[in-house]
Design an enzyme around this catalytic site. Structure first.
Site, PDB file in Angstrom:
ATOM      1  N   LYS A  13       0.836  -1.209   0.000  1.00  0.00           N
ATOM      2  CA  LYS A  13       0.000   0.000   0.000  1.00  0.00           C
ATOM      3  C   LYS A  13       0.872   1.262   0.000  1.00  0.00           C
ATOM      4  O   LYS A  13       0.675   2.165  -0.812  1.00  0.00           O
ATOM      5  CB  LYS A  13      -0.943   0.022   1.231  1.00  0.00           C
ATOM      6  CG  LYS A  13      -1.857  -1.182   1.338  1.00  0.00           C
ATOM      7  CD  LYS A  13      -2.782  -1.106   2.535  1.00  0.00           C
ATOM      8  CE  LYS A  13      -2.107  -1.159   3.887  1.00  0.00           C
ATOM      9  NZ  LYS A  13      -1.433  -2.433   4.205  1.00  0.00           N
ATOM     10  N   ARG A  88     -10.157   0.749   8.052  1.00  0.00           N
ATOM     11  CA  ARG A  88      -9.740  -0.611   8.391  1.00  0.00           C
ATOM     12  C   ARG A  88     -10.860  -1.388   9.061  1.00  0.00           C
ATOM     13  O   ARG A  88     -10.674  -2.557   9.412  1.00  0.00           O
ATOM     14  CB  ARG A  88      -8.566  -0.533   9.368  1.00  0.00           C
ATOM     15  CG  ARG A  88      -7.215  -0.698   8.715  1.00  0.00           C
ATOM     16  CD  ARG A  88      -6.170  -0.439   9.783  1.00  0.00           C
ATOM     17  NE  ARG A  88      -5.003  -1.255   9.595  1.00  0.00           N
ATOM     18  CZ  ARG A  88      -3.906  -0.809   9.014  1.00  0.00           C
ATOM     19  NH1 ARG A  88      -3.815   0.402   8.544  1.00  0.00           N
ATOM     20  NH2 ARG A  88      -2.874  -1.615   8.899  1.00  0.00           N
ATOM     21  N   ARG A 127      11.922  -6.245   4.643  1.00  0.00           N
ATOM     22  CA  ARG A 127      11.905  -4.831   5.073  1.00  0.00           C
ATOM     23  C   ARG A 127      12.711  -4.669   6.370  1.00  0.00           C
ATOM     24  O   ARG A 127      13.486  -3.732   6.508  1.00  0.00           O
ATOM     25  CB  ARG A 127      10.465  -4.350   5.293  1.00  0.00           C
ATOM     26  CG  ARG A 127      10.428  -2.920   5.801  1.00  0.00           C
ATOM     27  CD  ARG A 127       9.068  -2.286   5.662  1.00  0.00           C
ATOM     28  NE  ARG A 127       8.117  -2.784   6.645  1.00  0.00           N
ATOM     29  CZ  ARG A 127       6.804  -2.552   6.594  1.00  0.00           C
ATOM     30  NH1 ARG A 127       6.306  -1.844   5.619  1.00  0.00           N
ATOM     31  NH2 ARG A 127       6.002  -3.022   7.520  1.00  0.00           N
ATOM     32  N   ARG A 139      10.409  -1.191  12.877  1.00  0.00           N
ATOM     33  CA  ARG A 139       9.087  -0.922  13.438  1.00  0.00           C
ATOM     34  C   ARG A 139       8.781  -1.918  14.563  1.00  0.00           C
ATOM     35  O   ARG A 139       8.990  -3.120  14.388  1.00  0.00           O
ATOM     36  CB  ARG A 139       8.032  -1.051  12.325  1.00  0.00           C
ATOM     37  CG  ARG A 139       7.767   0.268  11.634  1.00  0.00           C
ATOM     38  CD  ARG A 139       6.892   0.100  10.436  1.00  0.00           C
ATOM     39  NE  ARG A 139       5.617  -0.593  10.677  1.00  0.00           N
ATOM     40  CZ  ARG A 139       4.640  -0.657   9.787  1.00  0.00           C
ATOM     41  NH1 ARG A 139       4.775  -0.057   8.614  1.00  0.00           N
ATOM     42  NH2 ARG A 139       3.525  -1.307  10.042  1.00  0.00           N
ATOM     43  N   ARG A 150      -1.594  -8.752  13.331  1.00  0.00           N
ATOM     44  CA  ARG A 150      -1.970  -7.841  12.237  1.00  0.00           C
ATOM     45  C   ARG A 150      -2.732  -8.602  11.143  1.00  0.00           C
ATOM     46  O   ARG A 150      -3.698  -8.097  10.572  1.00  0.00           O
ATOM     47  CB  ARG A 150      -0.714  -7.166  11.658  1.00  0.00           C
ATOM     48  CG  ARG A 150      -0.150  -6.096  12.585  1.00  0.00           C
ATOM     49  CD  ARG A 150       1.305  -5.783  12.301  1.00  0.00           C
ATOM     50  NE  ARG A 150       1.523  -5.133  11.030  1.00  0.00           N
ATOM     51  CZ  ARG A 150       2.722  -5.018  10.456  1.00  0.00           C
ATOM     52  NH1 ARG A 150       3.799  -5.510  11.039  1.00  0.00           N
ATOM     53  NH2 ARG A 150       2.853  -4.404   9.302  1.00  0.00           N
TER      54      ARG A 150
HETATM   55  P1  AP5 Z   1       4.777  -1.626   1.895  1.00  0.00           P
HETATM   56  O1  AP5 Z   1       4.547  -0.783   0.704  1.00  0.00           O
HETATM   57  O2  AP5 Z   1       5.397  -1.017   3.109  1.00  0.00           O
HETATM   58  O3  AP5 Z   1       3.418  -2.370   2.326  1.00  0.00           O
HETATM   59  P2  AP5 Z   1       2.213  -1.850   3.200  1.00  0.00           P
HETATM   60  O4  AP5 Z   1       1.001  -2.544   2.686  1.00  0.00           O
HETATM   61  O5  AP5 Z   1       2.202  -0.351   3.242  1.00  0.00           O
HETATM   62  O6  AP5 Z   1       2.667  -2.480   4.587  1.00  0.00           O
HETATM   63  P3  AP5 Z   1       2.632  -1.955   6.077  1.00  0.00           P
HETATM   64  O7  AP5 Z   1       3.376  -2.962   6.896  1.00  0.00           O
HETATM   65  O8  AP5 Z   1       3.084  -0.536   6.198  1.00  0.00           O
HETATM   66  O9  AP5 Z   1       1.090  -2.045   6.339  1.00  0.00           O
HETATM   67  P4  AP5 Z   1       0.277  -2.094   7.609  1.00  0.00           P
HETATM   68  O10 AP5 Z   1      -1.096  -2.009   7.075  1.00  0.00           O
HETATM   69  O11 AP5 Z   1       0.532  -3.239   8.504  1.00  0.00           O
HETATM   70  O12 AP5 Z   1       0.820  -0.814   8.430  1.00  0.00           O
HETATM   71  P5  AP5 Z   1       0.267   0.624   8.724  1.00  0.00           P
HETATM   72  O13 AP5 Z   1       1.409   1.522   8.829  1.00  0.00           O
HETATM   73  O14 AP5 Z   1      -0.868   0.989   7.830  1.00  0.00           O
HETATM   74  O15 AP5 Z   1       5.629  -2.898   1.417  1.00  0.00           O
HETATM   75  C1  AP5 Z   1       6.134  -3.856   2.341  1.00  0.00           C
HETATM   76  C2  AP5 Z   1       7.483  -4.405   1.822  1.00  0.00           C
HETATM   77  O16 AP5 Z   1       7.252  -5.132   0.619  1.00  0.00           O
HETATM   78  C3  AP5 Z   1       8.502  -3.307   1.461  1.00  0.00           C
HETATM   79  O17 AP5 Z   1       9.787  -3.743   1.806  1.00  0.00           O
HETATM   80  C4  AP5 Z   1       8.350  -3.162  -0.070  1.00  0.00           C
HETATM   81  O18 AP5 Z   1       9.533  -2.736  -0.693  1.00  0.00           O
HETATM   82  C5  AP5 Z   1       7.985  -4.583  -0.485  1.00  0.00           C
HETATM   83  N1  AP5 Z   1       7.095  -4.629  -1.647  1.00  0.00           N
HETATM   84  C6  AP5 Z   1       6.045  -3.799  -1.926  1.00  0.00           C
HETATM   85  N2  AP5 Z   1       5.437  -4.173  -3.073  1.00  0.00           N
HETATM   86  C7  AP5 Z   1       6.112  -5.260  -3.536  1.00  0.00           C
HETATM   87  C8  AP5 Z   1       5.960  -6.096  -4.693  1.00  0.00           C
HETATM   88  N3  AP5 Z   1       4.971  -5.887  -5.575  1.00  0.00           N
HETATM   89  N4  AP5 Z   1       6.819  -7.128  -4.844  1.00  0.00           N
HETATM   90  C9  AP5 Z   1       7.822  -7.353  -3.928  1.00  0.00           C
HETATM   91  N5  AP5 Z   1       8.033  -6.580  -2.814  1.00  0.00           N
HETATM   92  C10 AP5 Z   1       7.175  -5.550  -2.622  1.00  0.00           C
HETATM   93  O19 AP5 Z   1      -0.391   0.414  10.184  1.00  0.00           O
HETATM   94  C11 AP5 Z   1       0.405   0.117  11.309  1.00  0.00           C
HETATM   95  C12 AP5 Z   1      -0.462   0.067  12.561  1.00  0.00           C
HETATM   96  O20 AP5 Z   1      -1.049   1.361  12.813  1.00  0.00           O
HETATM   97  C13 AP5 Z   1      -1.679  -0.885  12.513  1.00  0.00           C
HETATM   98  O21 AP5 Z   1      -1.336  -2.221  12.809  1.00  0.00           O
HETATM   99  C14 AP5 Z   1      -2.586  -0.245  13.583  1.00  0.00           C
HETATM  100  O22 AP5 Z   1      -2.140  -0.552  14.881  1.00  0.00           O
HETATM  101  C15 AP5 Z   1      -2.365   1.240  13.354  1.00  0.00           C
HETATM  102  N6  AP5 Z   1      -3.322   1.776  12.364  1.00  0.00           N
HETATM  103  C16 AP5 Z   1      -3.016   2.291  11.131  1.00  0.00           C
HETATM  104  N7  AP5 Z   1      -4.124   2.664  10.490  1.00  0.00           N
HETATM  105  C17 AP5 Z   1      -5.167   2.381  11.331  1.00  0.00           C
HETATM  106  C18 AP5 Z   1      -6.569   2.518  11.211  1.00  0.00           C
HETATM  107  N8  AP5 Z   1      -7.147   2.995  10.090  1.00  0.00           N
HETATM  108  N9  AP5 Z   1      -7.332   2.113  12.258  1.00  0.00           N
HETATM  109  C19 AP5 Z   1      -6.780   1.641  13.389  1.00  0.00           C
HETATM  110  N10 AP5 Z   1      -5.447   1.460  13.561  1.00  0.00           N
HETATM  111  C20 AP5 Z   1      -4.653   1.832  12.532  1.00  0.00           C
END
Ligand code: AP5
Length: 200
Positions: A13, A88, A127, A139, A150
């Site tokens: 994402k 979410r 990552r 992280r 998660r």
């Molecule tokens: P990346 O692009 O970082 O993936 P991502 O989907 O953004 O992953 P995240 O781990 O950031 O998502 P998340 O939803 O767990 O975390 P968030 O910060 O939203 O890619 C990941 C890796 O893969 C990278 O190394 C990249 O290079 C590689 N990659 C990407 N595409 C690829 C491809 N096509 N092929 C190969 N490799 C690839 O949330 C964190 C926490 O915050 C949550 O757990 C929760 O506690 C809180 N939170 C956030 N939003 C909310 C909400 N709306 N409500 C409640 N709590 C929330």
């Protein structure tokens, strides 16, 4: 252009949101990034969110909805935005709908990135290795135990949004297993020409 990027942890994402920002001149609204910044700043929201995020659970809906509503009102979001990691839960999606209606805005598309769980585990492990190699702090939720939570949270609380947006005719699903550039091209194809032409 107002979009949602939907997908499990590590689906890409954040990676694809950054590319959409460059291609279409709109802003990325990542609730994960906003919450991590709040934790770093030790703000009241950050203090509330820190332990919840570290174990991989969701921060309460009202907290996240308020953050997003304030952020959408900022001048740089006027041209459009990509919501990365929000909504979410169905309650967040309903709150987003009311918030946008109140602000006179409309959601144009929801892009779902589909990735197998095995690939997610490998991506997050790489990552962690890359961040360590660059000397950056890892992280607190990028460990096996938090990742399991998660993924469970995604399956039970977030995946229902696929049907929610499917029924509204807004959902486009993209193969997130493909290489990064191929996923970007698939997202561009999934956005209807009218949405792209409108730009921000
Ligand atoms: P990346 O692009 O970082 O993936 P991502 O989907 O953004 O992953 P995240 O781990 O950031 O998502 P998340 O939803 O767990 O975390 P968030 O910060 O939203 O890619 C990941 C890796 O893969 C990278 O190394 C990249 O290079 C590689 N990659 C990407 N595409 C690829 C491809 N096509 N092929 C190969 N490799 C690839 O949330 C964190 C926490 O915050 C949550 O757990 C929760 O506690 C809180 N939170 C956030 N939003 C909310 C909400 N709306 N409500 C409640 N709590 C929330």
């Amino acid at each position: 252009m107002r979009l949602i990027l939907l997908g499990p942890p590590g689906a890409g994402k954040g990676t694809q949101a950054q590319r959409l920002v460059q291609r279409h001149g709109i802003v990325q609204l990542s609730t994960g990034e906003m919450l991590r910044a709040a934790v770093k700043a030790e703000s009241p929201v950050g203090r509330k969110a820190e332990a919840i995020m570290a174990r991989g659970d969701l921060v309460p809906d009202d907290v996240v909805v308020a953050i997003v509503s304030d952020r959408i009102d900022q001048p740089d979001a006027r041209r459009g935005f990509i919501l990365d990691g929000f909504p979410r839960t169905v309650a967040q999606a309903e709150a987003l709908e009311s918030m946008l209606t109140e602000k006179g805005l409309r959601l144009e598309s929801v892009i779902e990135l589909q990735v197998d769980e095995g690939a997610l585990l490998k991506r997050l492990a790489s990552r962690v290795a890359e961040m360590k190699a660059r000397g950056e702090p890892v992280r607190p939720d990028d460990n096996a135990e938090a990742l399991k939570t998660r993924l469970d949270v995604y399956r039970t609380q977030t995946a229902p949004l696929i049907a929610f947006y499917g029924k509204k005719g807004l959902l486009r699903s993209v193969d997130g297993m493909a290489p990064i550039d191929t996923v970007t091209e698939a997202i561009d194809r999934a956005l209807s020409p009218e949405i792209v032409a409108r730009g921000g």
